[in-house]
Design a protein around this motif. Sequence first.
Motif, PDB file in Angstrom:
ATOM      1  N   LEU A  96       0.829  -1.210   0.000  1.00 19.33           N
ATOM      2  CA  LEU A  96       0.000   0.000   0.000  1.00 19.33           C
ATOM      3  C   LEU A  96       0.861   1.256   0.000  1.00 19.33           C
ATOM      4  CD1 LEU A  96      -2.702   1.501   0.287  1.00 19.33           C
ATOM      5  CD2 LEU A  96      -2.589   1.067   2.750  1.00 19.33           C
ATOM      6  N   MET A  97       1.934   1.258   0.784  1.00 21.85           N
ATOM      7  CA  MET A  97       2.812   2.424   0.841  1.00 21.85           C
ATOM      8  C   MET A  97       3.450   2.711  -0.515  1.00 21.85           C
ATOM      9  SD  MET A  97       4.551   1.663   4.545  1.00 21.85           S
ATOM     10  CE  MET A  97       5.925   2.767   4.253  1.00 21.85           C
ATOM     11  N   LEU A  98       3.878   1.668  -1.215  1.00 19.15           N
ATOM     12  CA  LEU A  98       4.474   1.858  -2.540  1.00 19.15           C
ATOM     13  C   LEU A  98       3.427   2.318  -3.549  1.00 19.15           C
ATOM     14  CD1 LEU A  98       6.813  -1.284  -2.703  1.00 19.15           C
ATOM     15  CD2 LEU A  98       7.462   1.086  -2.209  1.00 19.15           C
ATOM     16  N   PHE A  99       2.255   1.702  -3.514  1.00 19.67           N
ATOM     17  CA  PHE A  99       1.176   2.061  -4.433  1.00 19.67           C
ATOM     18  C   PHE A  99       0.733   3.501  -4.196  1.00 19.67           C
ATOM     19  CE2 PHE A  99      -3.211   2.270  -5.905  1.00 19.67           C
ATOM     20  CZ  PHE A  99      -3.156   1.616  -7.131  1.00 19.67           C
ATOM     21  N   HIS A 100       0.690   3.904  -2.919  1.00 21.51           N
ATOM     22  CA  HIS A 100       0.264   5.263  -2.555  1.00 21.51           C
ATOM     23  C   HIS A 100       1.126   6.310  -3.252  1.00 21.51           C
ATOM     24  CE1 HIS A 100      -0.771   8.752  -0.081  1.00 21.51           C
ATOM     25  NE2 HIS A 100       0.518   8.902   0.142  1.00 21.51           N
ATOM     26  N   GLN A 101       2.445   6.155  -3.164  1.00 22.27           N
ATOM     27  CA  GLN A 101       3.331   7.131  -3.792  1.00 22.27           C
ATOM     28  C   GLN A 101       3.196   7.099  -5.305  1.00 22.27           C
ATOM     29  OE1 GLN A 101       4.992   9.613  -2.718  1.00 22.27           O
ATOM     30  NE2 GLN A 101       5.860  10.120  -4.717  1.00 22.27           N
ATOM     31  N   MET A 102       3.077   5.914  -5.872  1.00 17.96           N
ATOM     32  CA  MET A 102       2.969   5.793  -7.318  1.00 17.96           C
ATOM     33  C   MET A 102       1.684   6.447  -7.833  1.00 17.96           C
ATOM     34  SD  MET A 102       3.340   2.364  -9.661  1.00 17.96           S
ATOM     35  CE  MET A 102       5.016   2.107  -9.077  1.00 17.96           C
ATOM     36  N   GLN A 103       0.559   6.234  -7.123  1.00 12.43           N
ATOM     37  CA  GLN A 103      -0.699   6.812  -7.596  1.00 12.43           C
ATOM     38  C   GLN A 103      -0.667   8.336  -7.504  1.00 12.43           C
ATOM     39  OE1 GLN A 103      -3.829   5.191  -5.118  1.00 12.43           O
ATOM     40  NE2 GLN A 103      -3.424   6.582  -3.423  1.00 12.43           N
ATOM     41  N   LEU A 104       0.003   8.883  -6.492  1.00 13.48           N
ATOM     42  CA  LEU A 104       0.102  10.335  -6.383  1.00 13.48           C
ATOM     43  C   LEU A 104       0.909  10.921  -7.534  1.00 13.48           C
ATOM     44  CD1 LEU A 104       0.711  10.940  -2.560  1.00 13.48           C
ATOM     45  CD2 LEU A 104      -1.409  11.208  -3.839  1.00 13.48           C
ATOM     46  N   MET A 105       2.025  10.305  -7.867  1.00  9.64           N
ATOM     47  CA  MET A 105       2.871  10.823  -8.945  1.00  9.64           C
ATOM     48  C   MET A 105       2.181  10.722 -10.301  1.00  9.64           C
ATOM     49  SD  MET A 105       6.753   9.615  -7.909  1.00  9.64           S
ATOM     50  CE  MET A 105       6.389   7.873  -8.069  1.00  9.64           C
ATOM     51  N   VAL A 106       1.620   9.557 -10.588  1.00 10.30           N
ATOM     52  CA  VAL A 106       0.989   9.340 -11.891  1.00 10.30           C
ATOM     53  C   VAL A 106      -0.269  10.199 -12.041  1.00 10.30           C
ATOM     54  CG1 VAL A 106      -0.153   7.642 -13.368  1.00 10.30           C
ATOM     55  CG2 VAL A 106       1.933   7.025 -12.141  1.00 10.30           C
ATOM     56  N   CYS A 107      -1.089  10.236 -11.008  1.00  6.48           N
ATOM     57  CA  CYS A 107      -2.336  11.014 -11.083  1.00  6.48           C
ATOM     58  C   CYS A 107      -2.045  12.515 -11.133  1.00  6.48           C
ATOM     59  CB  CYS A 107      -3.246  10.686  -9.903  1.00  6.48           C
ATOM     60  SG  CYS A 107      -3.984   9.040 -10.012  1.00  6.48           S
ATOM     61  N   GLY A 108      -0.946  12.947 -10.522  1.00  8.61           N
ATOM     62  CA  GLY A 108      -0.565  14.354 -10.621  1.00  8.61           C
ATOM     63  C   GLY A 108      -0.281  14.755 -12.063  1.00  8.61           C
ATOM     64  N   VAL A 109       0.459  13.914 -12.775  1.00  2.00           N
ATOM     65  CA  VAL A 109       0.761  14.173 -14.184  1.00  2.00           C
ATOM     66  C   VAL A 109      -0.510  14.106 -15.026  1.00  2.00           C
ATOM     67  CG1 VAL A 109       2.006  13.318 -16.207  1.00  2.00           C
ATOM     68  CG2 VAL A 109       3.114  13.319 -13.967  1.00  2.00           C
ATOM     69  N   LEU A 110      -1.372  13.113 -14.744  1.00  2.62           N
ATOM     70  CA  LEU A 110      -2.611  12.944 -15.493  1.00  2.62           C
ATOM     71  C   LEU A 110      -3.560  14.121 -15.270  1.00  2.62           C
ATOM     72  CD1 LEU A 110      -4.155  10.990 -17.337  1.00  2.62           C
ATOM     73  CD2 LEU A 110      -5.074   9.884 -15.283  1.00  2.62           C
ATOM     74  N   ALA A 111      -3.648  14.602 -14.033  1.00  2.00           N
ATOM     75  CA  ALA A 111      -4.516  15.743 -13.727  1.00  2.00           C
ATOM     76  C   ALA A 111      -4.049  16.991 -14.472  1.00  2.00           C
ATOM     77  CB  ALA A 111      -4.538  15.998 -12.220  1.00  2.00           C
ATOM     78  N   ALA A 112      -2.746  17.188 -14.558  1.00  5.11           N
ATOM     79  CA  ALA A 112      -2.207  18.337 -15.284  1.00  5.11           C
ATOM     80  C   ALA A 112      -2.571  18.265 -16.765  1.00  5.11           C
ATOM     81  CB  ALA A 112      -0.693  18.398 -15.099  1.00  5.11           C
ATOM     82  N   LYS A 113      -2.554  17.060 -17.332  1.00  6.39           N
ATOM     83  CA  LYS A 113      -2.922  16.897 -18.744  1.00  6.39           C
ATOM     84  C   LYS A 113      -4.402  17.177 -18.965  1.00  6.39           C
ATOM     85  CE  LYS A 113       0.723  13.706 -20.164  1.00  6.39           C
ATOM     86  NZ  LYS A 113       1.054  12.389 -20.774  1.00  6.39           N
ATOM     87  N   TYR A 114      -5.246  16.690 -18.060  1.00  5.96           N
ATOM     88  CA  TYR A 114      -6.676  16.995 -18.151  1.00  5.96           C
ATOM     89  C   TYR A 114      -6.910  18.507 -18.073  1.00  5.96           C
ATOM     90  CZ  TYR A 114      -8.942  12.359 -17.867  1.00  5.96           C
ATOM     91  OH  TYR A 114      -9.426  11.099 -18.137  1.00  5.96           O
ATOM     92  N   ALA A 115      -6.223  19.178 -17.149  1.00  2.54           N
ATOM     93  CA  ALA A 115      -6.398  20.617 -16.969  1.00  2.54           C
ATOM     94  C   ALA A 115      -5.953  21.377 -18.216  1.00  2.54           C
ATOM     95  CB  ALA A 115      -5.607  21.087 -15.753  1.00  2.54           C
ATOM     96  N   LYS A 116      -4.843  20.955 -18.807  1.00  2.00           N
ATOM     97  CA  LYS A 116      -4.353  21.607 -20.016  1.00  2.00           C
ATOM     98  C   LYS A 116      -5.335  21.433 -21.159  1.00  2.00           C
ATOM     99  CE  LYS A 116      -0.204  21.929 -22.899  1.00  2.00           C
ATOM    100  NZ  LYS A 116       1.175  21.401 -23.133  1.00  2.00           N
ATOM    101  N   ARG A 117      -5.925  20.237 -21.264  1.00  2.00           N
ATOM    102  CA  ARG A 117      -6.921  19.976 -22.298  1.00  2.00           C
ATOM    103  C   ARG A 117      -8.143  20.866 -22.120  1.00  2.00           C
ATOM    104  NH1 ARG A 117      -8.621  13.855 -22.745  1.00  2.00           N
ATOM    105  NH2 ARG A 117      -6.372  13.731 -23.070  1.00  2.00           N
ATOM    106  N   ALA A 118      -8.561  21.058 -20.861  1.00  2.00           N
ATOM    107  CA  ALA A 118      -9.714  21.910 -20.574  1.00  2.00           C
ATOM    108  C   ALA A 118      -9.415  23.367 -20.932  1.00  2.00           C
ATOM    109  CB  ALA A 118     -10.087  21.792 -19.099  1.00  2.00           C
ATOM    110  N   GLN A 119      -8.201  23.821 -20.644  1.00  2.21           N
ATOM    111  CA  GLN A 119      -7.819  25.190 -20.985  1.00  2.21           C
ATOM    112  C   GLN A 119      -7.818  25.414 -22.496  1.00  2.21           C
ATOM    113  OE1 GLN A 119      -4.017  25.515 -19.055  1.00  2.21           O
ATOM    114  NE2 GLN A 119      -4.894  25.916 -17.030  1.00  2.21           N
TER     115      GLN A 119
END
Length: 335
Positions: free
Chosen positions: A298-321
Motif C-alpha cells: 500500500l505504501m508503494l502504491f500510494h506514492q505511485m498513484q500520487l505521482m501518476v495522477c498528478g501528471v494525469l490531472a495536469a494533462k486533463y487541466a491543459k486539455r480543458a484550458q
Amino acid sequence: MALMKFRPDNFTLMLVATVLLASFLPATGQVASSFEVLTTAAVALLFFLHGAKLSRQAILAGIMHWRLHLFIVGSTFVVFPLLGWALKPLLTPLVSPELYVGVMFLCVLPSTVQSSIAFVSMARGNIPAAICSASASTLLGVFITPLLVSVFVTAHGASGSFVDAVGKILLQLMLPFALGHLLQRWVGPFIKKHGKLTKVVDQGSILLVVYTAFSAAVVQGIWRQVSVQTLVGLLVISAIILALALLLTTFLSRRLGFSKEDEITAVFCGSKKSLVSGVPMAKVLFASSTVGMMVLPLMLFHQMQLMVCGVLAAKYAKRAQLAEKEQLASAAAGK
C-alpha cells in the motif's frame, strides 16, 4: 523540470524515514506496548477530526448522480479485487505468496478522499460528485473491506471473523468518527480554523502505525523475507495494477457516456486506494506481526498513484484550458 513531477512528496520521505527508524531502532517490550496505546489514541483522534470536519452537505452533495457513484464503488470494491485475484498467478512469482496477500489487501481498500478531490479539482472535474463518492467509499469500506478481507485474505493472517472485523472497525474507527460528527456544531469551527491540525494528526497517526507495524515486523524478520528484488517486484505489480485501473476507468466511463467532468471524477476516485484508511484498518484487522507486510504494498502504491495522477490531472487541466480557448475563439469569430 519533467523529473520534478515524479519527486516524492515530503510525507513519502517521512514514511521512508520511519521505516528506516523502525528497521534500526524497533520498539520492543514495554516501549512497543506504549506505542500501541499511543497509536490507537492517535487513530481515534484522526477519525474524530474527520467526523467533525465533514459536513452533511458534503456527504449529500451530488448524491443524485447515482450512475457515477455506482461506477466508482464498483471500480473500487469489484474491479480492483478481481484484478488482484486474476493477476495473482502472473504476479505472485515477482514477490511471494505471503507478500501478495498485502497486494490483495490493497485491492480491497476504499478510495482516498483528500487526494481524489484535489486531483479532480486540479483536472476540472465534477467536484461535488467527487466529494460524495470519495466520502461514501470511505464509509462503505467500513463494511465492505472486512467482508472482502474475509473472502480474499482471511487464510493469511486476518484475525477473527467478518463480524469481529466490522465490530472492531466500528468501535475503533467509526465511533470516534460519529462522535466527531455529532459534536460538529461545537468543534467544527475550531477544526476549520485550524486546518493544519487535521493534516498533522493525519500524517502523525499514519507514521505511528507504520513505526509500530514495522517495529513488530522487524522483530519477526521482515527484511529477511523482503529483498531488493522483492521491492522491485512490488513496484512492477503496483505499476501494472494502477495502469490497468486507470485504463479501465477511462475506457468504461467513456463507453457509459459520462461527460468529461464526470469521466475525470470516475478516473481519479475509481483508481485510488486510501493510505489513511488502509493503515488503521490493517492495524485492526491483522496481527501485529503481519501488519508491516500488509501495508508495504500500500505504501508503494500510494506514492505511485500520487505521482501518476498528478501528471494525469495536469494533462486533463491543459486539455480543458485549450477547449476554453477554442470556444472563446469560435465565439469571437461568430460576432
